[in-house]
Structure formats: C-alpha cells, structure tokens
Motif scaffolding. Structure first.
Motif, PDB file in Angstrom:
ATOM      1  N   GLU A  24       0.725  -1.333   0.123  1.00 29.52           N
ATOM      2  CA  GLU A  24      -0.113  -0.166  -0.016  1.00 29.52           C
ATOM      3  C   GLU A  24       0.952   1.261  -0.042  1.00 29.52           C
ATOM      4  OE1 GLU A  24      -0.286  -2.124   2.757  1.00 29.52           O
ATOM      5  OE2 GLU A  24      -1.797  -3.539   1.738  1.00 29.52           O
ATOM      6  N   ALA A  25       2.094   1.256  -0.196  1.00 32.90           N
ATOM      7  CA  ALA A  25       2.973   2.309  -0.119  1.00 32.90           C
ATOM      8  C   ALA A  25       2.996   2.903  -1.260  1.00 32.90           C
ATOM      9  CB  ALA A  25       4.787   1.888   0.268  1.00 32.90           C
ATOM     10  N   PRO A  26       2.857   4.496  -1.102  1.00 36.76           N
ATOM     11  CA  PRO A  26       2.888   5.120  -1.964  1.00 36.76           C
ATOM     12  C   PRO A  26       3.951   5.237  -3.063  1.00 36.76           C
ATOM     13  CG  PRO A  26       3.299   6.749  -0.119  1.00 36.76           C
ATOM     14  CD  PRO A  26       3.159   5.239  -0.006  1.00 36.76           C
ATOM     15  N   GLU A  27       3.983   5.404  -4.431  1.00 37.70           N
ATOM     16  CA  GLU A  27       5.222   5.484  -5.046  1.00 37.70           C
ATOM     17  C   GLU A  27       5.702   6.822  -5.150  1.00 37.70           C
ATOM     18  OE1 GLU A  27       4.855   3.857  -9.292  1.00 37.70           O
ATOM     19  OE2 GLU A  27       3.941   2.230  -8.620  1.00 37.70           O
ATOM     20  N   GLU A  28       5.003   7.910  -4.597  1.00 33.58           N
ATOM     21  CA  GLU A  28       5.791   9.006  -4.515  1.00 33.58           C
ATOM     22  C   GLU A  28       5.719   9.559  -3.089  1.00 33.58           C
ATOM     23  OE1 GLU A  28       5.035  13.815  -6.342  1.00 33.58           O
ATOM     24  OE2 GLU A  28       4.390  12.115  -7.378  1.00 33.58           O
ATOM     25  N   VAL A  29       6.816  10.075  -2.547  1.00 38.84           N
ATOM     26  CA  VAL A  29       6.862  10.475  -1.405  1.00 38.84           C
ATOM     27  C   VAL A  29       7.250  11.946  -1.346  1.00 38.84           C
ATOM     28  CG1 VAL A  29       7.986  10.122   0.924  1.00 38.84           C
ATOM     29  CG2 VAL A  29       7.290   8.005  -0.693  1.00 38.84           C
ATOM     30  N   ARG A  30       6.566  12.675  -1.043  1.00 36.91           N
ATOM     31  CA  ARG A  30       6.804  14.240  -0.834  1.00 36.91           C
ATOM     32  C   ARG A  30       7.609  14.702   0.503  1.00 36.91           C
ATOM     33  NH1 ARG A  30       1.718  14.120  -3.280  1.00 36.91           N
ATOM     34  NH2 ARG A  30       1.467  15.283  -5.278  1.00 36.91           N
ATOM     35  N   PRO A  31       8.314  15.695   0.492  1.00 37.21           N
ATOM     36  CA  PRO A  31       8.831  16.339   1.677  1.00 37.21           C
ATOM     37  C   PRO A  31       8.224  16.069   3.024  1.00 37.21           C
ATOM     38  CG  PRO A  31       9.336  17.755   0.003  1.00 37.21           C
ATOM     39  CD  PRO A  31       8.266  16.881  -0.403  1.00 37.21           C
ATOM     40  N   HIS A  32       8.554  15.269   3.866  1.00 30.61           N
ATOM     41  CA  HIS A  32       8.106  15.222   5.230  1.00 30.61           C
ATOM     42  C   HIS A  32       6.978  14.117   5.281  1.00 30.61           C
ATOM     43  CE1 HIS A  32      10.470  18.396   6.408  1.00 30.61           C
ATOM     44  NE2 HIS A  32       9.872  19.347   5.450  1.00 30.61           N
ATOM     45  N   GLU A  33       6.753  13.341   4.184  1.00 30.54           N
ATOM     46  CA  GLU A  33       5.949  12.394   4.321  1.00 30.54           C
ATOM     47  C   GLU A  33       6.843  10.937   4.619  1.00 30.54           C
ATOM     48  OE1 GLU A  33       2.323  13.345   0.752  1.00 30.54           O
ATOM     49  OE2 GLU A  33       4.008  12.121   0.453  1.00 30.54           O
ATOM     50  N   ALA A  34       5.872  10.028   5.074  1.00 29.74           N
ATOM     51  CA  ALA A  34       6.563   8.697   5.547  1.00 29.74           C
ATOM     52  C   ALA A  34       6.063   7.586   5.072  1.00 29.74           C
ATOM     53  CB  ALA A  34       6.582   8.758   6.839  1.00 29.74           C
ATOM     54  N   VAL A  35       6.740   6.510   4.856  1.00 33.20           N
ATOM     55  CA  VAL A  35       6.270   5.025   4.661  1.00 33.20           C
ATOM     56  C   VAL A  35       6.552   4.113   5.731  1.00 33.20           C
ATOM     57  CG1 VAL A  35       6.639   3.100   3.148  1.00 33.20           C
ATOM     58  CG2 VAL A  35       6.830   5.558   2.025  1.00 33.20           C
ATOM     59  N   SER A  36       5.483   3.561   6.138  1.00 39.20           N
ATOM     60  CA  SER A  36       5.363   2.621   7.498  1.00 39.20           C
ATOM     61  C   SER A  36       5.372   1.174   6.730  1.00 39.20           C
ATOM     62  CB  SER A  36       4.518   2.786   8.144  1.00 39.20           C
ATOM     63  OG  SER A  36       4.252   1.914   9.312  1.00 39.20           O
ATOM     64  N   PHE A  37       6.531   0.310   7.425  1.00 39.88           N
ATOM     65  CA  PHE A  37       6.496  -0.981   7.145  1.00 39.88           C
ATOM     66  C   PHE A  37       7.068  -1.944   8.057  1.00 39.88           C
ATOM     67  CE2 PHE A  37      10.418   0.876   5.944  1.00 39.88           C
ATOM     68  CZ  PHE A  37      11.674  -0.133   6.306  1.00 39.88           C
TER      69      PHE A  37
END
Length: 198
Positions: free
Chosen positions: A149-162
């Motif tokens: 479900e992780a986004p392919e685009e990560v903007r500044p200050h956005e995060a990916v949890s795994f």
C-alpha cells in the motif's frame, strides 16, 4: 542300615532336585542374556538420539554463525560505501570552496529510517524535493511486509511505514531505497542498516 528301596528313592529325589536347579540356572542365564540385550539396545537408541540432538545443535549454531558473519560483512560493505560518499562530498566541497557560495539549498529527497514499535519502521523523506517511483527493498533473508500500500511518490516530510522481520537467519539487515529524483529525473539509491528495536 538303609533299606535298598529307600536308597533308590533318595537317589531319585536328589537327582530330580539337581535337575530342577539346573533348569532354574539355565532359565536365569537366558533371562540375564535377554536383559543384557535389552539394555544394550536401549543404550544404543539413547546414544543415537543424543548424537542427533548434538548434530542438530551444531547445525543450528553453524547457521547462526554464518548469518552473523554475513550481517557483519554487509555492515562493513555499507560502511565502506558511506566512507566513499563522505570522501566524494569532501572533495566536492574542497573543489567548490573557491567558488562563490550558493544562497539556496539544492532540492533533493533525503531519508531517515527509525524504529517505531516491535517490527514496524518508518521511512521519512526529510528532504525538500519529491521522490518518485519509490521502492523499498532488503536482502531475501529480511522479509518486508506492508509495502503493497506504500505510495510510489513520497513528498517532503511524508513517510512510508512497513514491517521488517529480522531473525537469526537474517544475513543482511540493510534497507535499500531507490527513487527517481523529481528535479533531475535521475535514479537514486539510499542504503541504511535496520535500526535496532527498543
């Protein structure tokens, strides 16, 4: 004087008693042999089981030692890569020290990786540019979960949890992030060892 008939009766009685004792001794010998065989078989079975447990323990220790050695080697390679990048950055800074200072910081995605809870980790873009086509990966011995479900685009200050499930057999605990730089269109790579849990 004994009667000849009585002497024959005594001899028959002594002979039958001697035969009974001989029979008893033969049976005791057979029983002793059977017990000795049973004890020998039981001892052999116990020894075989102990050898199997010992072999299994040695195999497990060998696998753990190999995994530890592989993790150490991967960490050394990562340290070598960091050292190379620091040297390149210092050389670039030295080469640019005679040039006038640039007033604005170059736009780029930069990453941090922190442990959240149990096996959950948080990868954050702490840079000032978008990261496109973001992919998070690790060695095959370190399963990563929750990235579907992780986004392919990560903007500044956005995060990916795994989730990262580290085990005794994990040979390399390096997390690799690859992305396309939104400013230059170039593919970039960032590697970082999985932070220890608290």
């Amino acid at each position: 004087m004994l009667d000849p008939v009585n002497v024959d009766a005594v001899l028959v009685t002594v002979r039958s008693l001697a035969m009974d004792w001989q029979e008893f001794a033969d049976q005791a010998t057979v029983l002793g042999v059977v017990v000795a065989l049973a004890v020998g078989i039981a001892t052999t079975i116990v020894m075989i089981r102990q050898e199997k447990v010992t072999r299994d323990g040695q195999r497990l220790q060998r696998e753990q030692a190999e995994a530890t050695a592989a993790r150490t080697e991967a960490a050394a390679a990562l340290t070598e890569e960091y050292t190379r990048r620091v040297v390149e950055a210092l050389e670039t800074m030295a080469a640019n020290s005679t040039k006038p200072a640039i007033t604005s910081e170059a736009k780029a995605a930069r990453w941090t990786l922190v442990h959240q809870h149990r096996s959950r980790y948080l990868l954050t873009n702490v840079g000032n540019a978008d990261a496109k086509n973001v992919r998070v990966s690790a060695h095959e011995s370190l399963p990563l979960l929750g990235l579907d479900e992780a986004p392919e685009e990560v903007r500044p200050h956005e995060a990916v949890s795994f989730l990262a499930v580290r085990a005794f057999g994990t040979r390399d605990s390096t997390i690799t992030v690859t992305w396309t730089d939104s400013e230059t269109g170039e593919d970039r790579t960032w590697k970082y060892p999985l932070p220890p849990g608290s």
